[in-house]
Design a protein around this motif. Structure first.
Motif, PDB file in Angstrom:
ATOM      1  N   GLN A 176       0.815  -1.208   0.000  1.00 32.28           N
ATOM      2  CA  GLN A 176       0.000   0.000   0.000  1.00 32.28           C
ATOM      3  C   GLN A 176       0.855   1.266   0.000  1.00 32.28           C
ATOM      4  O   GLN A 176       0.422   2.317  -0.460  1.00 32.28           O
ATOM      5  N   GLU A 203      -2.325   7.051  -3.440  1.00 32.59           N
ATOM      6  CA  GLU A 203      -3.531   7.192  -2.624  1.00 32.59           C
ATOM      7  C   GLU A 203      -4.745   7.341  -3.523  1.00 32.59           C
ATOM      8  O   GLU A 203      -4.700   8.025  -4.543  1.00 32.59           O
ATOM      9  N   SER A 204      -5.826   6.685  -3.126  1.00 33.23           N
ATOM     10  CA  SER A 204      -7.055   6.744  -3.926  1.00 33.23           C
ATOM     11  C   SER A 204      -7.683   8.135  -3.847  1.00 33.23           C
ATOM     12  O   SER A 204      -7.603   8.799  -2.831  1.00 33.23           O
TER      13      SER A 204
END
Length: 286
Positions: free
Chosen positions: A280, A285-286
């Motif tokens: 991650q 970042e989404s």
């Protein structure tokens, strides 16, 4: 690496779901072409990056090449990236010729080493000892593929130390097979070696001292991308740019790949599923 079973299963399910969802998106995001050379470290890092890029929704194609052709493929744009640029020593020649045609995304692994490796029981402790044990090693150093930078450095070692031995080319697989046979029979052998490599976890080995420092100090492994990738695939570029792990983490994948009938891609997917906290950090970042 120790993890709680429930957490491990949960991470695997999350990663599996992510990879499944990613497959549906892959046609829209396009295909990332990764070049690599058949070294255990390159096989590990390239397949891990394949699994991560697929998790992010890309299709990924891998092409196995010689070290020289790998660099050239990124420089010409035939490949989008590689995760196996050993600098500043091993791949210095390639880097000097092509640095203006590739984009250096920085270090993805720190703490590497190059040199001549022998079993720990060997009477040899220094490269300077080789001539005194030439008969025991059949007058040869067992090497890898002839295009590797390590082989060029070893030729320099033979010249600098004025050794009366030959450098035998082959591949990473033939080198480790010869090492395995020698260790099984308590025989002397000298091989070209590097860290990280799974052979140090399998057998008790040591580097020969290099008082003339021909092999240089510790190296780093860099990720290289083709020019224009950032504009064409900014998210893939960001993932490749963020990719960074430790020799211990790479070693986990390398050892998986030494199991009987191992599939490096399946092992990479397993490792990615079990290490989602780290993965991650590589994903935007989404």
């Amino acid at each position: 690496m120790t993890k709680q079973p429930m957490r491990l299963a949960g991470l695997a399910l999350v990663a599996g779901a992510s990879l499944t969802a990613a497959t549906a998106q892959a046609a829209d995001k396009g295909t990332v072409h990764l070049a690599y050379v058949e070294w255990s470290d390159a096989v590990a890092s390239t397949n891990v990056m394949r699994a991560v890029l697929e998790q992010a929704g890309y299709e990924v194609e891998l092409t196995s090449l010689s070290a020289a052709a790998m660099w050239q493929s990124v420089a010409t744009g035939d490949a989008d990236a590689m995760t196996t640029a050993w600098l500043p020593t091993t791949h210095q020649d390639y880097h000097d010729r092509l640095e203006d045609q590739v984009v250096d995304l920085g270090v993805n692994l720190d703490g590497t080493k190059l040199g001549l490796v022998v079993p720990a029981y060997s009477e040899m402790n220094s490269i300077a000892d080789l001539d005194d044990h030439a008969d025991a090693i059949d007058g040869k150093i067992t090497g890898i593929d002839p295009g590797a930078g390590l082989m060029g450095l070893t030729e320099e070692v033979i010249e600098e130390y004025d050794l009366d031995v030959d450098l035998q080319s082959g591949s990473g697989a033939t080198m480790t097979a010869a090492l395995q046979n020698a260790v099984a029979n308590d025989e002397e052998i000298v091989v070209t070696g590097w860290t990280p490599h799974w052979k140090f976890a399998r057998w008790d080995l040591k580097y020969l001292e290099d008082p003339k420092n021909v092999y240089g100090g510790a190296e780093q492994i860099h990720t290289m991308a083709r020019q224009g990738l950032e504009e064409d695939m900014p998210e893939a570029y960001a993932i490749l740019d963020a990719f960074e792990w430790t020799p211990e983490q790479m070693g986990e994948v390398q050892l998986l790949n030494q199991q009987e009938d191992a599939d490096p891609y399946e092992n990479a997917k397993q490792w990615v599923a079990e290490n989602q906290d780290l993965v991650q950090e590589w994903l935007p970042e989404s």
